[in-house]
Design an enzyme around this catalytic site. Structure first.
Site, PDB file in Angstrom:
ATOM      1  N   ASP A  12       0.866  -1.159   0.000  1.00  0.00           N
ATOM      2  CA  ASP A  12       0.000   0.000   0.000  1.00  0.00           C
ATOM      3  C   ASP A  12       0.915   1.225   0.000  1.00  0.00           C
ATOM      4  O   ASP A  12       2.097   1.132   0.360  1.00  0.00           O
ATOM      5  CB  ASP A  12      -0.889  -0.013   1.247  1.00  0.00           C
ATOM      6  CG  ASP A  12      -1.770   1.212   1.335  1.00  0.00           C
ATOM      7  OD1 ASP A  12      -2.425   1.541   0.339  1.00  0.00           O
ATOM      8  OD2 ASP A  12      -1.796   1.841   2.413  1.00  0.00           O
ATOM      9  N   ASP A  14      -0.040   5.205   0.683  1.00  0.00           N
ATOM     10  CA  ASP A  14      -0.238   6.243   1.694  1.00  0.00           C
ATOM     11  C   ASP A  14      -0.287   5.626   3.087  1.00  0.00           C
ATOM     12  O   ASP A  14      -1.126   4.774   3.374  1.00  0.00           O
ATOM     13  CB  ASP A  14      -1.536   6.999   1.406  1.00  0.00           C
ATOM     14  CG  ASP A  14      -1.592   8.339   2.115  1.00  0.00           C
ATOM     15  OD1 ASP A  14      -0.597   8.731   2.747  1.00  0.00           O
ATOM     16  OD2 ASP A  14      -2.638   9.008   2.040  1.00  0.00           O
TER      17      ASP A  14
END
Length: 411
Positions: A12, A14
């Protein structure tokens, strides 16, 4: 250490690799070390307001190596979904980046009177009129697709509505469930691992249990949580990570062990619902069973609880509606919640976990009606000559009903 146990690392972005335009502590060094070890890297983001090339440029500015084919955004993955299902024309509630990704996949963007698909992403300029048009197209048969279902996103002033808020408005007004492409749903993970060696050892690294961890586990992958640990009480909760690290340098910590994810033999439910079941014996000790039209299996009359109903009222109503018999409740057999037998997948895609109150009931009137739309057949069976194709949870309920113990208990 985790870095040695896997061939492919899905990240992932952010909250894991960066926040804003700044890399997180240890991210640059950790990703470089994985590259040195010839690991395969993929970057996954639910952000529909960007393109793969913009993500690459953003990472490169942080001195993080990245290539366009390594990036899977929810917008790009949605474009691939439409392309793979031969949908040619879309009405889009989303920004120009999402529309660009769709066009690159050969999808025509339309504001006309018809379309093949309604695609929901994020655009601050979306109006209620846009939502009305989307609902109209879906009612006319357009496929309802969404880049993701995130209901909020973090902002300095607090959580603000995100894509999921628009999706929910359309879902409620149309009664249609969308195809959701982003995490935690399968499409994004399938795109990320497509064309990889089937023997590859793959792990997801994320900071959100509801999207990264749940999504990885639904895809059969192990998952590592970055940041503060969230522990859910059930041992087999799909949202529990297999390992927890403070930052990406934790991938190289020899003291951090990762558990093996063994997927339970039931799907992850999106809701928990109250249910009721009624065991009805006749004067000969035979038990009433009905053969269900939806799956062809025999089972005890059962159903759901309506608002403002007691569970006793609910089972009396369900038996009357399904069989034509009037009954009264004699006793509670038990309260059952075993996920293996009580998580159900519906044709519309909904998955629910039922908590079922099972009662013994006595016939006080009425007559068998075998024409109910939910049933193929209804009859009484000798308890020693039950049909083989019983619903999986019902033999346990019958066995408990035949015991002499009358106390209620949780299973």
């Amino acid at each position: 250490m985790i870095s040695e146990q896997f061939d492919v690392f899905l990240f992932d972005l952010d909250g894991v690799v960066y926040i804003g335009d700044e890399p997180l502590s240890g991210a640059v060094e950790s990703l470089a070390r994985l590259r040195e070890k010839k690991k395969i890297i993929r970057f996954l983001t639910n952000d529909p307001c960007t393109t793969r090339s913009k993500i690459v440029n953003r990472l490169n500015r942080m001195n993080i190596e990245a290539h366009e084919e390594e990036v899977i955004t929810s917008g790009w993955a949605t474009a691939q979904y439409l392309k793979s299902t031969n949908l040619k024309m879309a009405f889009v509630l989303g920004n120009n980046d999402l529309k660009w990704e769709l066009r690159q996949a050969g999808i025509e963007i339309t504001n006309g009177s018809s379309c093949d698909a309604v695609v929901v992403g994020w655009d601050n300029t979306v109006t209620f009129y846009d939502i009305q048009r989307a609902a109209k197209y879906i009612a006319q048969g357009a496929v309802f697709a969404a880049t993701n279902a995130d209901k909020t996103f973090p902002a300095p002033e607090g959580p603000l509505p995100a894509v999921g808020a628009i999706v929910e408005a359309i879902r409620v007004s149309t009664g249609k469930r969308p195809v959701i492409v982003g995490k935690p749903f399968p499409s994004m993970f399938h795109e990320a691992i497509k064309n990889l060696d089937p023997s590859s050892r793959i792990v997801m690294i994320g900071d959100n249990p509801m999207t990264d961890i749940l999504g990885a586990h639904q895809a059969g992958l192990q998952a590592v949580l970055v940041g503060e640990s969230n522990t859910y009480p059930a041992k087999n909760d799909f949202r529990n990570a297999d390992a927890n690290i403070r930052d990406l340098l934790g991938l190289f910590d020899p003291d951090i062990q990762i558990k093996k994810w063994v997927r339970p033999n039931y799907p992850w439910p999106e809701s928990i619902k109250p249910g009721v079941a009624g065991i009805v014996f006749d004067e000969y000790g035979r038990v009433l069973l009905m053969k269900r039209a939806d799956n062809g299996l025999w089972g005890i009359p059962s159903g759901h609880v309506e608002p403002a109903e007691t569970v006793e009222q609910a089972i009396i109503r369900e038996i009357r509606e399904e069989t034509g018999l009037e009954v009264q409740v004699k006793r509670l057999i038990g309260v059952y919640s075993d996920p293996v037998s009580q998580i159900f997948s519906y044709p519309n895609g909904e998955i629910a976990h039922f908590i079922t109150n099972c009662f013994e009931c006595q016939v006080i009137g009425g007559s068998l009606n075998k024409n109910h739309w939910e049933t193929l057949d209804i009859q009484f069976f000798d308890i020693h000559q039950l049909p083989e194709n019983l619903l999986p949870m019902h033999p346990k309920w019958l066995a408990d009903a035949l015991e002499q113990q009358t106390s209620s208990y949780i299973r």
